[in-house]
Design a protein around this motif. Structure first.
Motif, mmCIF file in Angstrom:
data_model
loop_
_atom_site.group_PDB
_atom_site.id
_atom_site.type_symbol
_atom_site.label_atom_id
_atom_site.label_comp_id
_atom_site.label_asym_id
_atom_site.label_seq_id
_atom_site.Cartn_x
_atom_site.Cartn_y
_atom_site.Cartn_z
ATOM 1 N N ASP A 26 12.255 -14.237 -22.479
ATOM 2 C CA ASP A 26 12.525 -14.712 -23.848
ATOM 3 C C ASP A 26 13.845 -14.205 -24.414
ATOM 4 O O ASP A 26 13.960 -13.957 -25.611
ATOM 5 N N HIS A 27 14.841 -14.051 -23.560
ATOM 6 C CA HIS A 27 16.110 -13.495 -24.044
ATOM 7 C C HIS A 27 17.290 -14.379 -23.652
ATOM 8 O O HIS A 27 18.293 -13.903 -23.132
ATOM 9 N N TRP A 28 17.175 -15.666 -23.939
ATOM 10 C CA TRP A 28 18.298 -16.567 -23.711
ATOM 11 C C TRP A 28 19.319 -16.458 -24.846
ATOM 12 O O TRP A 28 20.507 -16.633 -24.630
ATOM 13 N N MET A 29 18.830 -16.175 -26.043
ATOM 14 C CA MET A 29 19.705 -16.127 -27.208
ATOM 15 C C MET A 29 19.196 -15.065 -28.162
ATOM 16 O O MET A 29 17.983 -14.913 -28.363
ATOM 17 N N GLN A 30 20.110 -14.313 -28.758
ATOM 18 C CA GLN A 30 19.775 -13.323 -29.780
ATOM 19 C C GLN A 30 20.511 -13.669 -31.068
ATOM 20 O O GLN A 30 21.656 -14.132 -31.021
ATOM 21 N N TYR A 31 19.862 -13.420 -32.208
ATOM 22 C CA TYR A 31 20.482 -13.734 -33.489
ATOM 23 C C TYR A 31 19.786 -12.949 -34.589
ATOM 24 O O TYR A 31 18.772 -12.287 -34.368
ATOM 25 N N ARG A 32 20.341 -13.065 -35.771
ATOM 26 C CA ARG A 32 19.731 -12.443 -36.950
ATOM 27 C C ARG A 32 19.333 -13.535 -37.928
ATOM 28 O O ARG A 32 20.129 -14.414 -38.245
ATOM 29 N N LEU A 33 18.107 -13.452 -38.392
ATOM 30 C CA LEU A 33 17.566 -14.423 -39.340
ATOM 31 C C LEU A 33 17.172 -13.680 -40.605
ATOM 32 O O LEU A 33 16.188 -12.952 -40.629
ATOM 33 N N SER A 34 17.986 -13.839 -41.655
ATOM 34 C CA SER A 34 17.749 -13.149 -42.930
ATOM 35 C C SER A 34 17.650 -11.638 -42.739
ATOM 36 O O SER A 34 16.762 -10.976 -43.280
ATOM 37 N N GLY A 35 18.534 -11.107 -41.901
ATOM 38 C CA GLY A 35 18.571 -9.668 -41.672
ATOM 39 C C GLY A 35 17.592 -9.165 -40.640
ATOM 40 O O GLY A 35 17.597 -7.976 -40.305
ATOM 41 N N THR A 36 16.748 -10.035 -40.107
ATOM 42 C CA THR A 36 15.759 -9.643 -39.100
ATOM 43 C C THR A 36 16.252 -10.020 -37.711
ATOM 44 O O THR A 36 16.680 -11.153 -37.489
ATOM 45 N N PHE A 37 16.200 -9.077 -36.772
ATOM 46 C CA PHE A 37 16.621 -9.340 -35.399
ATOM 47 C C PHE A 37 15.619 -10.280 -34.728
ATOM 48 O O PHE A 37 14.409 -10.093 -34.830
ATOM 49 N N ALA A 38 16.125 -11.299 -34.039
ATOM 50 C CA ALA A 38 15.269 -12.271 -33.361
ATOM 51 C C ALA A 38 15.897 -12.665 -32.034
ATOM 52 O O ALA A 38 17.104 -12.539 -31.835
ATOM 53 N N HIS A 39 15.061 -13.129 -31.123
ATOM 54 C CA HIS A 39 15.550 -13.647 -29.846
ATOM 55 C C HIS A 39 14.614 -14.739 -29.373
ATOM 56 O O HIS A 39 13.449 -14.809 -29.794
ATOM 57 N N GLY A 41 13.565 -17.629 -25.929
ATOM 58 C CA GLY A 41 13.686 -18.109 -24.564
ATOM 59 C C GLY A 41 13.340 -19.580 -24.517
ATOM 60 O O GLY A 41 13.416 -20.282 -25.532
ATOM 61 N N LEU A 42 12.933 -20.068 -23.355
ATOM 62 C CA LEU A 42 12.583 -21.473 -23.213
ATOM 63 C C LEU A 42 11.163 -21.775 -23.665
ATOM 64 O O LEU A 42 10.825 -22.932 -23.912
ATOM 65 N N TRP A 43 10.328 -20.734 -23.774
ATOM 66 C CA TRP A 43 8.920 -20.950 -24.087
ATOM 67 C C TRP A 43 8.493 -20.293 -25.392
ATOM 68 O O TRP A 43 7.572 -20.767 -26.048
ATOM 69 N N ARG A 44 9.146 -19.197 -25.775
ATOM 70 C CA ARG A 44 8.755 -18.470 -26.983
ATOM 71 C C ARG A 44 9.998 -18.025 -27.750
ATOM 72 O O ARG A 44 11.085 -17.944 -27.197
ATOM 73 N N TYR A 45 9.804 -17.758 -29.030
ATOM 74 C CA TYR A 45 10.829 -17.102 -29.832
ATOM 75 C C TYR A 45 10.171 -15.921 -30.540
ATOM 76 O O TYR A 45 8.966 -15.931 -30.828
ATOM 77 N N CYS A 46 10.934 -14.890 -30.777
ATOM 78 C CA CYS A 46 10.390 -13.658 -31.330
ATOM 79 C C CYS A 46 11.140 -13.272 -32.589
ATOM 80 O O CYS A 46 12.380 -13.257 -32.617
ATOM 81 N N LEU A 47 10.394 -12.968 -33.639
ATOM 82 C CA LEU A 47 10.932 -12.459 -34.897
ATOM 83 C C LEU A 47 10.440 -11.035 -35.069
ATOM 84 O O LEU A 47 9.244 -10.810 -35.245
ATOM 85 N N GLY A 48 11.363 -10.088 -34.986
ATOM 86 C CA GLY A 48 10.944 -8.698 -35.047
ATOM 87 C C GLY A 48 10.149 -8.346 -33.800
ATOM 88 O O GLY A 48 10.608 -8.509 -32.681
#
Length: 215
Positions: A26-39, A41-48
């Motif tokens: 689940d680490h194809w892309m990393q970004y920040r969403l409203s100050g929260t770290f997120a990443h 993949g092709l099947w899941r996305y993770c917030l915090g």
């Protein structure tokens, strides 16, 4: 000939492992969403520290799928409300159909690439036991073609993901970058390509020996 096939088989094993790891993580892309770290993949996305299936992000807010609910404690209610508002704005801008097609195409090409690489390994192993009755069917040549097909599929997957991320998703997230799962995909491109090159060299060497041998 056998040294080339041995090198090709090693590259193929490494490439196949990298393809499976890149597709599953689940680490194809990393970004920040409203100050929260997120990443994602092709099947899941993770917030915090929480991860959600990608299909939930198409029509449901994070954590609102079957059996899930946002924690309504006073400590995080405001933060979750802000994240939901930001998530909703992004999803409305993205468009459901385009995002679903983008995920499906990338997943399909990555799976096809892994299947071709695995098939190439099987053919490549069988090439060590080439029998005279099958001299018209060159297993090293077949293995090389299959490895090149695997390279093509993973290139298509990475091309689609890169294009959509840079031109579409990247503009909607702050402080984003590609992550290690994405990088593993590019390393797999090199491994499967060199596996095909090695088996093609083995095929050419075998053909040269066969033609130079007097009948």
């Amino acid at each position: 000939m056998y040294s080339f096939m041995g090198g090709g088989l090693f590259c193929a094993w490494v490439g196949t492992i990298l393809l499976v790891v890149a597709t599953a993580t689940d680490h194809w892309m990393q970004y920040r969403l409203s100050g929260t770290f997120a990443h994602q993949g092709l099947w899941r996305y993770c917030l915090g520290s929480k991860c959600y299936v990608q299909t939930e992000s198409i029509g449901e807010p994070p954590g609102q799928g079957p059996g899930r609910a946002w924690v309504k404690s006073r400590a995080n209610l405001g933060a979750q409300g802000h994240l939901y508002s930001r998530w909703r704005t992004l999803r409305l801008k993205e468009g459901k159909g385009a995002v679903q097609a983008y995920w499906n195409a990338t997943r399909a090409f990555m799976i096809l690439s892994a299947v071709c690489a695995t098939s190439g390994i099987i053919i490549g192993i069988m090439a060590f036991a080439q029998q005279p009755t099958f001299s018209r069917i060159s297993r090293p040549f077949s293995a090389g073609i299959v490895f090149f097909a695997s390279t093509l599929f993973v290139l298509l997957a990475l091309g689609i993901y890169t294009g959509v991320t840079v031109s579409f998703l990247g503009r909607r997230f702050g402080d984003w970058r590609f992550s290690w799962s994405y990088i593993l995909g590019w390393v797999a491109v090199l491994m499967t390509f060199f596996a095909g090159i090695f088996y093609m060299c083995a095929y050419r060497m075998h053909e040269c020996r066969r033609l130079s041998t007097p009948h």
